[in-house]
Design an enzyme around this catalytic site. Structure first.
Site, PDB file in Angstrom:
ATOM      1  N   ILE A   1       3.778 -62.622 -24.453  1.00 48.39           N
ATOM      2  CA  ILE A   1       2.419 -62.841 -23.957  1.00 48.39           C
ATOM      3  C   ILE A   1       1.617 -61.585 -24.286  1.00 48.39           C
ATOM      4  O   ILE A   1       2.180 -60.499 -24.449  1.00 48.39           O
ATOM      5  CB  ILE A   1       2.361 -63.166 -22.445  1.00 48.39           C
ATOM      6  N   ASP A   2       0.307 -61.747 -24.395  1.00 42.69           N
ATOM      7  CA  ASP A   2      -0.548 -60.627 -24.779  1.00 42.69           C
ATOM      8  C   ASP A   2      -0.407 -59.454 -23.815  1.00 42.69           C
ATOM      9  O   ASP A   2      -0.117 -59.631 -22.625  1.00 42.69           O
ATOM     10  CB  ASP A   2      -2.020 -61.056 -24.792  1.00 42.69           C
ATOM     11  N   ARG A   3      -0.656 -58.279 -24.344  1.00 46.67           N
ATOM     12  CA  ARG A   3      -0.612 -57.072 -23.517  1.00 46.67           C
ATOM     13  C   ARG A   3      -1.567 -57.183 -22.324  1.00 46.67           C
ATOM     14  O   ARG A   3      -1.233 -56.786 -21.205  1.00 46.67           O
ATOM     15  CB  ARG A   3      -0.977 -55.851 -24.370  1.00 46.67           C
TER      16      ARG A   3
END
Length: 325
Positions: free
Chosen positions: A144-146
């Protein structure tokens, strides 16, 4: 299995959890810092042996195979040492939602990457490995995105990792996100199928754009509530493209609040500043998958910044708890 630089050949017995893995991929994982060209060369020259015999790069190892690795320098650089006393490393321990001998799930905080690289000294997986050196195997199931918070699944057995990746490919793993967006999302807008293409944004940063030349992408949406010209929406990604939910929301005219990459409108940014927005308002709330025919459901509550913004915008306090019930 752990390897160190040595002037002598090393012999390792293949663990059952490694069965079925290609020998080249196994060595790439074991020989950190060794160029892939070097690894393929020692395989091709017969310096790597299985049960005293030569093998090709596509050989799949079996449990109890005896692996011979020739003398080789594992890394020309010092090993990365992660200070487990750092607050953001110790925080990972408190974020574990569930763990057993097969897998673990954490409620990933916003701002922490899932893995190191691109100028980051470490990510979730490196931090957890440093905290638990006794865990012989730990790999990310998905990413998942930062900037996104929420459920992140990691496998502690390679056999389970293969199975979970198969579930991802067959779209048998279900992930549901909560996103707070600008604007009043209409009930009639239930999905976006805009194709996505990798591009470069300001300063050369990687972004995704809607383009007919892009990959097919599909996100389902459901409105949960609306207040103050904002909407709390459930997003279910059918495909798994980079930044998919963020770009689909933007494309449909409802950018996610606090998005540093995709919110450029000065009026919206002024609103976010007034509201004290400190994070991307996108949260991986639930994850469903199957293990040994048993259905698994992992839930992650939103953090303080997310819940406080909802409260300040006069969303019902019980909304998130009811959703996760």
């Amino acid at each position: 299995m752990k390897l160190e630089s040595t002037s002598k050949a090393q012999f390792l017995t293949i663990e059952a959890d490694r069965e079925g893995q290609r020998i080249d991929n196994l060595l790439i994982g074991l020989l950190k810092g060794v160029p892939k060209t070097r690894i393929y060369r020692i395989i091709r020259k017969g310096e790597v042996r299985i049960n005293k015999g030569r093998v090709k790069a596509d050989y799949r190892v079996c449990a109890d195979d005896l692996l011979r690795i020739p003398p080789i320098r594992v890394s020309e650089n010092p090993q990365l040492v992660i200070n487990t006393a750092l607050d953001n490393v110790k925080q990972l321990e408190q974020c574990i939602i569930h763990q057993n001998n097969d897998w673990l799930a954490i409620n990933k905080p916003t701002g922490i990457a899932v893995h190191g690289g691109s100028g980051l000294s470490f990510g979730v997986v490196e931090g957890l490995r440093a905290l638990h050196p006794e865990w012989h195997y730990l790999e990310l199931v998905h990413r998942i995105d930062r900037e996104t918070s929420g459920v992140l699944l990691l496998a502690r057995k390679r056999s389970l990792l293969r199975n979970l990746h198969e579930q991802l490919r067959n779209r048998q793993m279900s992930k549901r996100y909560l996103c707070l967006v600008h604007g009043n999302w209409p009930d009639i807008l239930k999905e976006s199928r805009a194709p996505l293409l990798k591009s470069s944004g300001r300063g050369g940063e990687r972004i995704m754009v809607v383009s007919d030349e892009g990959q097919g992408s599909h996100t389902k949406f459901r409105v949960l509530a609306r207040h103050a010209n904002t909407s709390l929406v459930e997003a279910t990604p059918v495909t798994g493209r980079t930044h998919q939910i963020r770009v689909h929301c933007l494309h449909e005219g409802f950018p996610i609040i606090g998005d540093p990459k995709y919110v450029s409108d000065s009026t919206l940014k002024d609103k976010e500043k007034k509201w004290g927005v400190s994070r991307l308002m996108l949260h991986a709330a639930t994850l469903r998958f199957t293990q040994d025919t048993q259905k698994q459901l992992v839930k992650a509550p939103v953090d303080r910044a997310f819940s406080q913004l909802l409260k300040s915008l006069q969303y019902p306090e019980h909304l998130i708890s009811d959703y996760l019930t």
